[in-house]
Design a protein around this motif. Sequence first.
Motif, PDB file in Angstrom:
ATOM      1  N   TYR A  65      36.874  25.396  43.682  1.00 54.12           N
ATOM      2  CA  TYR A  65      35.506  25.897  43.745  1.00 54.12           C
ATOM      3  C   TYR A  65      34.483  24.773  43.675  1.00 54.12           C
ATOM      4  O   TYR A  65      33.484  24.771  44.389  1.00 54.12           O
ATOM      5  CB  TYR A  65      35.260  26.896  42.606  1.00 54.12           C
ATOM      6  CG  TYR A  65      35.649  28.323  42.921  1.00 54.12           C
ATOM      7  CD1 TYR A  65      36.675  28.617  43.816  1.00 54.12           C
ATOM      8  CD2 TYR A  65      34.990  29.389  42.327  1.00 54.12           C
ATOM      9  CE1 TYR A  65      37.028  29.915  44.103  1.00 54.12           C
ATOM     10  CE2 TYR A  65      35.338  30.710  42.607  1.00 54.12           C
ATOM     11  CZ  TYR A  65      36.358  30.972  43.496  1.00 54.12           C
ATOM     12  OH  TYR A  65      36.706  32.268  43.782  1.00 54.12           O
ATOM     13  N   GLN A  80      24.784  29.049  36.233  1.00 53.71           N
ATOM     14  CA  GLN A  80      24.207  29.316  34.922  1.00 53.71           C
ATOM     15  C   GLN A  80      22.931  28.530  34.633  1.00 53.71           C
ATOM     16  O   GLN A  80      22.143  28.900  33.766  1.00 53.71           O
ATOM     17  CB  GLN A  80      25.239  29.075  33.810  1.00 53.71           C
ATOM     18  CG  GLN A  80      25.673  27.626  33.605  1.00 53.71           C
ATOM     19  CD  GLN A  80      26.899  27.274  34.404  1.00 53.71           C
ATOM     20  OE1 GLN A  80      27.007  27.651  35.568  1.00 53.71           O
ATOM     21  NE2 GLN A  80      27.843  26.553  33.800  1.00 53.71           N
ATOM     22  N   GLY A 120      28.486  26.742  37.496  1.00 54.72           N
ATOM     23  CA  GLY A 120      28.308  27.739  38.545  1.00 54.72           C
ATOM     24  C   GLY A 120      26.831  27.893  38.843  1.00 54.72           C
ATOM     25  O   GLY A 120      26.195  26.981  39.358  1.00 54.72           O
ATOM     26  N   LYS A 168      31.686  38.982  48.642  1.00 53.83           N
ATOM     27  CA  LYS A 168      32.059  38.287  47.405  1.00 53.83           C
ATOM     28  C   LYS A 168      33.103  37.220  47.715  1.00 53.83           C
ATOM     29  O   LYS A 168      34.271  37.350  47.329  1.00 53.83           O
ATOM     30  CB  LYS A 168      32.605  39.295  46.393  1.00 53.83           C
ATOM     31  CG  LYS A 168      32.613  38.787  44.954  1.00 53.83           C
ATOM     32  CD  LYS A 168      31.244  38.809  44.324  1.00 53.83           C
ATOM     33  CE  LYS A 168      31.313  38.516  42.831  1.00 53.83           C
ATOM     34  NZ  LYS A 168      29.990  38.541  42.210  1.00 53.83           N
ATOM     35  N   ASP A 223      45.037  31.583  38.551  1.00 57.91           N
ATOM     36  CA  ASP A 223      43.828  30.840  38.178  1.00 57.91           C
ATOM     37  C   ASP A 223      44.005  30.123  36.848  1.00 57.91           C
ATOM     38  O   ASP A 223      43.459  29.029  36.637  1.00 57.91           O
ATOM     39  CB  ASP A 223      42.628  31.788  38.126  1.00 57.91           C
ATOM     40  CG  ASP A 223      42.199  32.271  39.509  1.00 57.91           C
ATOM     41  OD1 ASP A 223      42.786  31.801  40.511  1.00 57.91           O
ATOM     42  OD2 ASP A 223      41.288  33.121  39.595  1.00 57.91           O
ATOM     43  N   ALA A 233      34.620  34.294  43.193  1.00 58.42           N
ATOM     44  CA  ALA A 233      34.550  35.041  41.931  1.00 58.42           C
ATOM     45  C   ALA A 233      33.654  34.304  40.941  1.00 58.42           C
ATOM     46  O   ALA A 233      33.556  33.078  40.969  1.00 58.42           O
ATOM     47  CB  ALA A 233      35.947  35.211  41.349  1.00 58.42           C
ATOM     48  N   GLY A 234      33.019  35.060  40.070  1.00 59.42           N
ATOM     49  CA  GLY A 234      32.273  34.456  38.971  1.00 59.42           C
ATOM     50  C   GLY A 234      30.864  34.043  39.297  1.00 59.42           C
ATOM     51  O   GLY A 234      30.126  33.592  38.417  1.00 59.42           O
ATOM     52  N   ILE A 235      30.444  34.157  40.569  1.00 59.21           N
ATOM     53  CA  ILE A 235      29.055  33.865  40.940  1.00 59.21           C
ATOM     54  C   ILE A 235      28.560  34.995  41.831  1.00 59.21           C
ATOM     55  O   ILE A 235      29.325  35.847  42.281  1.00 59.21           O
ATOM     56  CB  ILE A 235      28.914  32.514  41.664  1.00 59.21           C
ATOM     57  CG1 ILE A 235      29.787  32.475  42.924  1.00 59.21           C
ATOM     58  CG2 ILE A 235      29.261  31.360  40.742  1.00 59.21           C
ATOM     59  CD1 ILE A 235      29.589  31.230  43.767  1.00 59.21           C
ATOM     60  N   ARG A 277      39.766  29.257  40.366  1.00 66.23           N
ATOM     61  CA  ARG A 277      39.155  29.274  39.039  1.00 66.23           C
ATOM     62  C   ARG A 277      37.701  28.834  39.164  1.00 66.23           C
ATOM     63  O   ARG A 277      37.419  27.808  39.782  1.00 66.23           O
ATOM     64  CB  ARG A 277      39.914  28.334  38.111  1.00 66.23           C
ATOM     65  CG  ARG A 277      39.498  28.428  36.649  1.00 66.23           C
ATOM     66  CD  ARG A 277      40.410  27.559  35.789  1.00 66.23           C
ATOM     67  NE  ARG A 277      40.068  27.677  34.378  1.00 66.23           N
ATOM     68  CZ  ARG A 277      40.506  28.637  33.580  1.00 66.23           C
ATOM     69  NH1 ARG A 277      41.311  29.562  34.077  1.00 66.23           N
ATOM     70  NH2 ARG A 277      40.169  28.681  32.309  1.00 66.23           N
ATOM     71  N   PRO A 278      36.757  29.590  38.601  1.00 63.85           N
ATOM     72  CA  PRO A 278      35.357  29.170  38.673  1.00 63.85           C
ATOM     73  C   PRO A 278      35.170  27.758  38.127  1.00 63.85           C
ATOM     74  O   PRO A 278      35.813  27.355  37.164  1.00 63.85           O
ATOM     75  CB  PRO A 278      34.635  30.205  37.806  1.00 63.85           C
ATOM     76  CG  PRO A 278      35.500  31.424  37.894  1.00 63.85           C
ATOM     77  CD  PRO A 278      36.912  30.902  37.942  1.00 63.85           C
ATOM     78  N   ALA A 306      27.636  44.212  40.031  1.00 67.41           N
ATOM     79  CA  ALA A 306      27.625  42.881  39.425  1.00 67.41           C
ATOM     80  C   ALA A 306      26.181  42.469  39.165  1.00 67.41           C
ATOM     81  O   ALA A 306      25.239  43.204  39.479  1.00 67.41           O
ATOM     82  CB  ALA A 306      28.322  41.890  40.344  1.00 67.41           C
ATOM     83  N   ASP A 356      44.756  41.529  41.258  1.00 65.93           N
ATOM     84  CA  ASP A 356      43.924  40.860  40.249  1.00 65.93           C
ATOM     85  C   ASP A 356      44.788  40.206  39.171  1.00 65.93           C
ATOM     86  O   ASP A 356      44.459  39.118  38.673  1.00 65.93           O
ATOM     87  CB  ASP A 356      42.961  41.861  39.613  1.00 65.93           C
ATOM     88  CG  ASP A 356      41.880  42.329  40.586  1.00 65.93           C
ATOM     89  OD1 ASP A 356      41.658  41.634  41.600  1.00 65.93           O
ATOM     90  OD2 ASP A 356      41.272  43.384  40.337  1.00 65.93           O
TER      91      ASP A 356
END
Length: 724
Positions: free
Chosen positions: A717, A255, A253, A337, A701, A340-342, A248-249, A407, A694
């Motif tokens: 993470y 941002q 991250g 990758k 997650d 995930a999420g970044i 899970r992010p 992405a 997925d």
Amino acid sequence: MSANELRFQTICQITERQPVAPKVPSRLEDLWAVDVFTLNKMQACLPKEVFRSLKHTIQTGGKLDVSISGIVAAAMKDWAISKGALYYAHVFYPMTNITAEKHDAFISLQSDGTAITEFTGKVLVQGEPDGSSFPNGGIRSTFEARGYTAWDVTSPAYIMETDNGATLCIPTVFISWTGEALDKKTPLLRSNAAMSKAATRLLKLLGHTDVASVNSSCGAEQEYFLVDAHFAHSRPDLLLAGRTLFGRPAAKGQQFDDHYFGAIPERVQVFMQDVEEKMYRLGIPAKTRHNEVAPGQFEIAPYFEAANVASDHQQLTMTLLRNTAKKHGFVCLLHEKPFAGINGSGKHVNWSVGNATQGNLLDPGDTPHANLQFLLFCGAVIRGVHQYGPLLRAVVATASNDHRLGANEAPPAIISVYLGSQLEDVYEQIKNGDVQGSMRPGLMNLGIDTLPEFPKDPGDRNRTSPFAFTGNRFEFRAVGSNQSVSGPLVAMNTILTDSLTWVADRLEAELGEGKSLDAAAYNILKEVMEQHGAVVFGGDGYSAEWHRMAVEERGLLNLPTTADALPMLKTESIKELFVKTGVLSEKELESRFETYSEQYIRVIDMEAKLVISMTKTLIYPAVLRHLSEIAGAIASLKTIGLPFETANVELISDLTSKMMTTVGELSSALAVHDFATTEEHMQYCAKTLRPLMDRVRGYADALEDEVADDLWPLPKYQEMLFIK
């Protein structure tokens, strides 16, 4: 020991470790290429005539005089032994994106039982690894094992030094017994030779009489992640797949944009300095290092070099990053990758063409509208990218790069060309038949007296473009961080060869009709823009409007997955391109489709099995322990008459049930093996297996956010990305 206790122990080991003391930096002059058999070293130890012959081959691409190989081998052996080498290795680059090497000793037994050091010209020029055990796409059957390595004199030999000793490494091509290319280097050398021939012809038509051989150049920016080895070794997915299949992010991250170009963590900087010192010793011109956008992500970038040498150096760079990371307690992740999420990681390939007599052929100069040479070469690129865009997409197609393309840090899967406002305006004027001039670069005035005015580029940069002009070169931004740069370079050189040949044919015809050089050139460029200008795009490549416009109005292909992209290698136009330029035979091209599609299928299969295994043996047991503890707590609360809330228990139970049901579906889907074609199998991986993976991840997650932290079995993470 519970999972959380192990995680906390790992964190303590990392945070309490003593920093590695940095070495006293050596002077660049004392380091540069000391472990490379350079021209200077050759000149010092070879007879004049031998050196002159060898230098001519290296600098012009002429045929190697095999008769001098024995003298060169003896000198190379003496130099290597003086550096402590006891072994030599023919280094080659099979279709695996990794470097392969076969080590042999400098040893020859004599009749009296003694041993001497020996390295003959025959051994230098040719080796023999197994031609069937590497990916070959059906060219070699298991019983047809013979393959050859052959010395590539244009890429220098070097000493690879490790804690266990030193080895003389000799860059080579790798071919089958029947002569087909089984590697990445052979097509690259062929493509460069073909491009040089086509470029030389065009330059002579433009009036140049003294034209040196033309070479492509490459500068490949390398992005990567560093994760502490303690964390990585606790994650089966990172160890086997190179990416996190679960996770899970973190709440934080990228941002806040506070990592990009931020201060490099001390431990990471010591690692970087160690890598760079090793690179300098091997003659690899590392220039830039910095924090990348995502936390835990970094970049190293070199100066431009000749494409063949740059490709070899890029392979060495990846090896050095991985090996040096281990010594510093890191694992270097080159997957596109891993989190995930970044942002993921790319390998932006900066590519240009030029020679010693005319210089950089993609340099527009101060007045690009009047620079016919530049306009024709750049126009040839535009035509090539439009005509063979699917090829460019196919050569960056891998299971790992599919996670990244499109992405927010990577270009979309639609191949377009960004020229910048100045050049786009010039080519638009040419298309309209009325060339007036070029936008002039302006001056940047910041309104601060102590700061001077400085020149402002006539065009901006566009991060959303997969193929962008950036001053005097094109930047192919879609290449993945884990890839060899050879495939993209082969594609770019080959499409340029085809387009330069087309331009030269048209120019020859126009001049033959009595037209002036200027009129003929502008006629050709107008035709290029009318037929191929649809590929030029300067806007937001991420926007939905561009995706609609590109496909519906401009006829460009959107190939979002490797399953969509690789079959393009089988199209007649791409087959014809490679055959007529002599870069790949039809059989060699087919072997690459078979090899890369098989790799894609195997990666998805491996990851799917890992998803099932990790869910069953790590995540599901952790959830059951959590539910068991909650059940015990609820029972205790009941005995003393206190209220309790069951909504969270029901949520966890529901997520767990759905997760395990989906794992069952994924297991059943993996058991399907009856496919009519390779293409069908790839589409099944993309449209059935990947979505099921997925879905499992989505449930897992979500559970990570609900299950007690002291029971979660995997490093999270926030730990992997922020603890260095």
